[in-house]
Design a protein around this motif. Structure first.
Motif, short mmCIF file in Angstrom:
data_model
loop_
_atom_site.label_atom_id
_atom_site.label_comp_id
_atom_site.label_asym_id
_atom_site.label_seq_id
_atom_site.Cartn_x
_atom_site.Cartn_y
_atom_site.Cartn_z
N VAL A 275 0.80 -1.47 0.01
CA VAL A 275 0.10 0.05 -0.06
C VAL A 275 0.78 1.20 -0.01
N ASP A 276 1.89 1.41 1.01
CA ASP A 276 2.64 2.43 0.85
C ASP A 276 3.47 2.51 -0.11
N THR A 277 3.97 1.67 -0.93
CA THR A 277 4.73 1.68 -2.00
C THR A 277 4.06 2.15 -3.13
N SER A 278 2.71 1.71 -3.32
CA SER A 278 1.75 2.09 -4.33
C SER A 278 1.53 3.35 -4.30
N ALA A 279 1.08 3.99 -3.16
CA ALA A 279 0.87 5.09 -2.78
C ALA A 279 2.00 6.07 -3.28
#
Length: 217
Positions: free
Chosen positions: A90-94
């Motif tokens: 989630v963090d990387t995608s955001a």
């Protein structure tokens, strides 16, 4: 020397070390030791942050922080590992979607976050799970609907992002930039586990809600 002072380079190196520690603890089944170590570091970072802060809100933030650490340390390590992996996606995608597509800001609390990043943090994890479903169908229950998977991913992603934003809000209220010096470039271990804490709190609230509903009906 210039490379060593680059924040992105620090994030990459510390991220690799962080991922390596998680992999080794999972591979050698050191889940309980890992969780105790992380809980200890989070507690130290929280205490140091409270001492550094001169605002009146630090008592409330401290109590909420200790509750999050307590809940974290009383959940099975296998579930924590799953939450960590999901939160990292989630963090990387955001981050990547926000940098690529940019667009309007999501909130003034965390100026670097964008709506494109928030949406990407839902779509990319969903596509990852769908890919796993295609490659490893035996891992998932039979007749599992894609729509159910999407809504579960969406709510978990929102919970992860909410945890991230809440920790950013707490740091802003406490007038501090970083929660600690662990993991250079990431702003401390809290910046790696804020999304995980958001997911944990969401799951606990959802479980309590389901329990209350079952009692009434």
């Amino acid at each position: 020397m210039k490379l060593l002072n680059n924040n992105l380079f620090k994030r990459i190196i510390s991220g690799i070390v962080y991922a390596g520690i998680i992999f080794l603890s999972a591979y050698f089944d050191y889940g309980r030791i890992f969780m105790c170590l992380i809980g200890f570091i989070l507690t130290v970072e929280l205490i140091v942050a409270l001492i550094r802060s001169e605002t009146n809100i630090k008592i409330q933030i401290g109590l909420i922080g200790m509750l999050c650490i307590f809940l974290f340390m009383h959940i099975k390590s296998q579930i924590i590992y799953a939450f960590i992996i999901f939160a990292s996606i989630v963090d990387t995608s955001a981050y990547l979607c926000g940098r690529i597509f940019q667009g309007p800001k999501l909130t003034s609390i965390s100026p670097n976050k964008t709506w494109s990043g928030a949406i990407g943090a839902i779509i990319v994890p969903f596509l990852v799970v769908v890919l796993i479903m295609v490659m490893k169908p035996a891992v998932f229950p039979e007749n599992l609907r894609i729509s159910i998977v999407f809504f579960v991913i969406m709510f978990l992603s929102i919970a992860a992002q909410a945890g991230d934003i809440l920790v950013s809000y707490a740091k802003r209220k406490m007038l501090i930039k970083d929660a600690g010096i662990i993991l250079p470039g990431h702003g401390g271990l809290w910046d790696r586990f804020d999304s995980v804490m958001g997911i944990i709190l969401f799951c606990i609230i959802l479980r309590f809600f389901c329990y209350v509903c079952s009692m009434k009906f």
